[in-house]
Motif scaffolding. Structure first.
Motif, PDB file in Angstrom:
ATOM      1  N   MET A 135      10.776  40.586 -90.575  1.00 46.96           N
ATOM      2  CA  MET A 135      11.716  41.606 -90.134  1.00 46.96           C
ATOM      3  C   MET A 135      12.353  41.181 -88.818  1.00 46.96           C
ATOM      4  O   MET A 135      11.670  40.826 -87.866  1.00 46.96           O
ATOM      5  CB  MET A 135      10.943  42.923 -89.965  1.00 46.96           C
ATOM      6  CG  MET A 135      11.720  44.003 -89.315  1.00 46.96           C
ATOM      7  SD  MET A 135      10.676  45.459 -89.096  1.00 46.96           S
ATOM      8  CE  MET A 135      11.160  45.911 -87.475  1.00 46.96           C
ATOM      9  N   ALA A 136      13.662  41.204 -88.754  1.00 48.79           N
ATOM     10  CA  ALA A 136      14.372  40.816 -87.542  1.00 48.79           C
ATOM     11  C   ALA A 136      14.379  41.983 -86.561  1.00 48.79           C
ATOM     12  O   ALA A 136      14.428  43.146 -86.954  1.00 48.79           O
ATOM     13  CB  ALA A 136      15.800  40.411 -87.887  1.00 48.79           C
ATOM     14  N   LEU A 137      14.315  41.652 -85.291  1.00 51.34           N
ATOM     15  CA  LEU A 137      14.345  42.696 -84.250  1.00 51.34           C
ATOM     16  C   LEU A 137      15.753  43.252 -84.133  1.00 51.34           C
ATOM     17  O   LEU A 137      16.726  42.503 -84.112  1.00 51.34           O
ATOM     18  CB  LEU A 137      13.921  42.121 -82.900  1.00 51.34           C
ATOM     19  CG  LEU A 137      12.452  41.770 -82.740  1.00 51.34           C
ATOM     20  CD1 LEU A 137      12.218  41.137 -81.385  1.00 51.34           C
ATOM     21  CD2 LEU A 137      11.592  43.008 -82.877  1.00 51.34           C
ATOM     22  N   GLU A 138      15.852  44.565 -84.029  1.00 48.41           N
ATOM     23  CA  GLU A 138      17.139  45.220 -83.860  1.00 48.41           C
ATOM     24  C   GLU A 138      17.074  46.142 -82.654  1.00 48.41           C
ATOM     25  O   GLU A 138      16.023  46.704 -82.350  1.00 48.41           O
ATOM     26  CB  GLU A 138      17.479  46.052 -85.099  1.00 48.41           C
ATOM     27  CG  GLU A 138      17.676  45.247 -86.345  1.00 48.41           C
ATOM     28  CD  GLU A 138      17.950  46.127 -87.550  1.00 48.41           C
ATOM     29  OE1 GLU A 138      18.122  47.348 -87.374  1.00 48.41           O
ATOM     30  OE2 GLU A 138      18.009  45.585 -88.657  1.00 48.41           O
ATOM     31  N   VAL A 139      18.190  46.318 -81.995  1.00 52.49           N
ATOM     32  CA  VAL A 139      18.263  47.233 -80.860  1.00 52.49           C
ATOM     33  C   VAL A 139      17.991  48.644 -81.356  1.00 52.49           C
ATOM     34  O   VAL A 139      18.551  49.084 -82.352  1.00 52.49           O
ATOM     35  CB  VAL A 139      19.639  47.155 -80.175  1.00 52.49           C
ATOM     36  CG1 VAL A 139      19.755  48.190 -79.075  1.00 52.49           C
ATOM     37  CG2 VAL A 139      19.880  45.769 -79.615  1.00 52.49           C
ATOM     38  N   GLY A 140      17.081  49.335 -80.672  1.00 53.57           N
ATOM     39  CA  GLY A 140      16.736  50.697 -81.037  1.00 53.57           C
ATOM     40  C   GLY A 140      15.462  50.801 -81.862  1.00 53.57           C
ATOM     41  O   GLY A 140      14.922  51.881 -82.038  1.00 53.57           O
ATOM     42  N   SER A 141      14.971  49.677 -82.382  1.00 58.70           N
ATOM     43  CA  SER A 141      13.755  49.730 -83.195  1.00 58.70           C
ATOM     44  C   SER A 141      12.516  49.774 -82.304  1.00 58.70           C
ATOM     45  O   SER A 141      12.500  49.244 -81.189  1.00 58.70           O
ATOM     46  CB  SER A 141      13.693  48.527 -84.142  1.00 58.70           C
ATOM     47  OG  SER A 141      13.630  47.331 -83.402  1.00 58.70           O
ATOM     48  N   ILE A 142      11.468  50.416 -82.811  1.00 58.57           N
ATOM     49  CA  ILE A 142      10.208  50.509 -82.082  1.00 58.57           C
ATOM     50  C   ILE A 142       9.211  49.589 -82.781  1.00 58.57           C
ATOM     51  O   ILE A 142       8.973  49.704 -83.985  1.00 58.57           O
ATOM     52  CB  ILE A 142       9.691  51.962 -82.054  1.00 58.57           C
ATOM     53  CG1 ILE A 142      10.674  52.827 -81.265  1.00 58.57           C
ATOM     54  CG2 ILE A 142       8.304  52.027 -81.438  1.00 58.57           C
ATOM     55  CD1 ILE A 142      10.331  54.294 -81.211  1.00 58.57           C
ATOM     56  N   VAL A 143       8.646  48.659 -82.001  1.00 56.38           N
ATOM     57  CA  VAL A 143       7.698  47.677 -82.549  1.00 56.38           C
ATOM     58  C   VAL A 143       6.440  47.661 -81.695  1.00 56.38           C
ATOM     59  O   VAL A 143       6.421  48.148 -80.567  1.00 56.38           O
ATOM     60  CB  VAL A 143       8.327  46.265 -82.598  1.00 56.38           C
ATOM     61  CG1 VAL A 143       9.472  46.212 -83.582  1.00 56.38           C
ATOM     62  CG2 VAL A 143       8.781  45.812 -81.236  1.00 56.38           C
ATOM     63  N   GLU A 144       5.406  47.048 -82.239  1.00 52.18           N
ATOM     64  CA  GLU A 144       4.162  46.906 -81.504  1.00 52.18           C
ATOM     65  C   GLU A 144       4.076  45.475 -81.007  1.00 52.18           C
ATOM     66  O   GLU A 144       4.438  44.531 -81.695  1.00 52.18           O
ATOM     67  CB  GLU A 144       2.974  47.226 -82.423  1.00 52.18           C
ATOM     68  CG  GLU A 144       1.928  48.064 -81.730  1.00 52.18           C
ATOM     69  CD  GLU A 144       0.851  48.517 -82.691  1.00 52.18           C
ATOM     70  OE1 GLU A 144       0.016  47.677 -83.073  1.00 52.18           O
ATOM     71  OE2 GLU A 144       0.858  49.703 -83.027  1.00 52.18           O
ATOM     72  N   GLY A 145       3.576  45.326 -79.790  1.00 46.41           N
ATOM     73  CA  GLY A 145       3.437  44.005 -79.208  1.00 46.41           C
ATOM     74  C   GLY A 145       2.221  43.932 -78.317  1.00 46.41           C
ATOM     75  O   GLY A 145       1.553  44.938 -78.073  1.00 46.41           O
ATOM     76  N   THR A 146       1.950  42.728 -77.822  1.00 48.49           N
ATOM     77  CA  THR A 146       0.791  42.496 -76.963  1.00 48.49           C
ATOM     78  C   THR A 146       1.284  42.026 -75.607  1.00 48.49           C
ATOM     79  O   THR A 146       2.123  41.118 -75.514  1.00 48.49           O
ATOM     80  CB  THR A 146      -0.118  41.407 -77.574  1.00 48.49           C
ATOM     81  OG1 THR A 146      -0.426  41.776 -78.907  1.00 48.49           O
ATOM     82  CG2 THR A 146      -1.395  41.274 -76.789  1.00 48.49           C
ATOM     83  N   VAL A 147       0.753  42.621 -74.547  1.00 49.03           N
ATOM     84  CA  VAL A 147       1.134  42.233 -73.186  1.00 49.03           C
ATOM     85  C   VAL A 147       0.612  40.823 -72.940  1.00 49.03           C
ATOM     86  O   VAL A 147      -0.594  40.556 -73.049  1.00 49.03           O
ATOM     87  CB  VAL A 147       0.559  43.216 -72.145  1.00 49.03           C
ATOM     88  CG1 VAL A 147       0.906  42.760 -70.742  1.00 49.03           C
ATOM     89  CG2 VAL A 147       1.076  44.622 -72.390  1.00 49.03           C
ATOM     90  N   SER A 148       1.517  39.897 -72.617  1.00 49.60           N
ATOM     91  CA  SER A 148       1.122  38.506 -72.400  1.00 49.60           C
ATOM     92  C   SER A 148       1.157  38.113 -70.927  1.00 49.60           C
ATOM     93  O   SER A 148       0.586  37.099 -70.548  1.00 49.60           O
ATOM     94  CB  SER A 148       2.024  37.572 -73.207  1.00 49.60           C
ATOM     95  OG  SER A 148       3.369  37.725 -72.793  1.00 49.60           O
ATOM     96  N   GLY A 149       1.804  38.908 -70.092  1.00 46.30           N
ATOM     97  CA  GLY A 149       1.850  38.585 -68.672  1.00 46.30           C
ATOM     98  C   GLY A 149       2.377  39.751 -67.855  1.00 46.30           C
ATOM     99  O   GLY A 149       3.105  40.600 -68.367  1.00 46.30           O
ATOM    100  N   ILE A 150       1.957  39.778 -66.596  1.00 46.49           N
ATOM    101  CA  ILE A 150       2.373  40.850 -65.692  1.00 46.49           C
ATOM    102  C   ILE A 150       3.013  40.204 -64.467  1.00 46.49           C
ATOM    103  O   ILE A 150       2.504  39.227 -63.929  1.00 46.49           O
ATOM    104  CB  ILE A 150       1.166  41.707 -65.263  1.00 46.49           C
ATOM    105  CG1 ILE A 150       0.471  42.247 -66.491  1.00 46.49           C
ATOM    106  CG2 ILE A 150       1.575  42.751 -64.257  1.00 46.49           C
ATOM    107  CD1 ILE A 150       0.363  43.699 -66.644  1.00 46.49           C
ATOM    108  N   ALA A 151       4.142  40.771 -64.040  1.00 42.46           N
ATOM    109  CA  ALA A 151       4.825  40.302 -62.824  1.00 42.46           C
ATOM    110  C   ALA A 151       5.145  41.516 -61.964  1.00 42.46           C
ATOM    111  O   ALA A 151       4.962  42.658 -62.377  1.00 42.46           O
ATOM    112  CB  ALA A 151       6.105  39.571 -63.216  1.00 42.46           C
ATOM    113  N   LYS A 152       5.636  41.267 -60.740  1.00 43.30           N
ATOM    114  CA  LYS A 152       6.005  42.374 -59.843  1.00 43.30           C
ATOM    115  C   LYS A 152       7.090  43.242 -60.445  1.00 43.30           C
ATOM    116  O   LYS A 152       7.129  44.442 -60.234  1.00 43.30           O
ATOM    117  CB  LYS A 152       6.511  41.836 -58.503  1.00 43.30           C
ATOM    118  CG  LYS A 152       5.465  41.365 -57.571  1.00 43.30           C
ATOM    119  CD  LYS A 152       6.113  40.952 -56.254  1.00 43.30           C
ATOM    120  CE  LYS A 152       5.077  40.574 -55.221  1.00 43.30           C
ATOM    121  NZ  LYS A 152       5.698  40.243 -53.944  1.00 43.30           N
TER     122      LYS A 152
END
Length: 172
Positions: free
Chosen positions: A1-18
């Motif tokens: 499935m291609a990502l589209e603007v407005g879609s809600i998906v699940e993901g995993t946090v891979s990094g944190i920045a300021k």
């Protein structure tokens, strides 16, 4: 499935920045959740809200020409309608905020504004001025011209007194 603007998906946090958090999305894509899109409240530190390897639901806000993906955690959450009354409940008796006190029988009702005297600065010091009913444009213009003439006259007197009178330069 291609990502589209407005879609809600699940993901995993891979990094944190300021400035936000990077989230790994399906199809090995990575998007950024800006700090302003982490929560519905002010966020000073992203690490207080998200941790690396957290699974989060995000909404795709935009995908630019270079393939950068902007995400939002707060927009992916269901909207909760919070009524103003629920946050600020009315107190009993708050309908009548202003009540007439004893001893004020001869005064104007509270809904009528009293005339106030205001001290306004001008070149020669302070001048008291009473607030009256709204004046017409011509009255305002005449008052402005009169005040500006008075200020110019005061300024002219002040400058002439420093020069030493009517003449410009004195030759010796």
């Amino acid at each position: 499935m291609a990502l589209e603007v407005g879609s809600i998906v699940e993901g995993t946090v891979s990094g944190i920045a300021k400035f936000g958090a990077f989230v790994e999305l399906p199809e090995n894509k990575v998007g950024l959740v800006h700090i302003s899109e982490v929560a519905n409240e002010y966020v000073s530190d992203v690490a207080q809200y998200l941790k690396v390897k957290d699974t989060v639901k995000v909404k795709v806000i935009s995908i630019d020409a270079k393939g950068k993906i902007a995400l939002s955690v707060k927009q992916a959450q269901p909207k909760t309608e919070e009524k103003k009354e629920a946050r600020f409940p009315k107190k009993e008796g708050s309908e009548h905020r202003f009540q007439r006190k004893e001893g004020f029988e001869g005064r104007a009702p509270l809904h009528e504004a009293p005339r106030m005297t205001e001290r306004r600065p001008f070149a020669g010091g302070y001048r008291s001025q009473r607030h009256e009913a709204p004046a017409s444009f011509e009255d305002k213009l005449n008052r402005f011209l009169k005040d500006s003439d008075e200020r110019l006259l005061d300024l002219k007197r002040n400058v002439e007194s420093k020069r030493g009178g009517r003449g410009g330069r004195h030759s010796d």
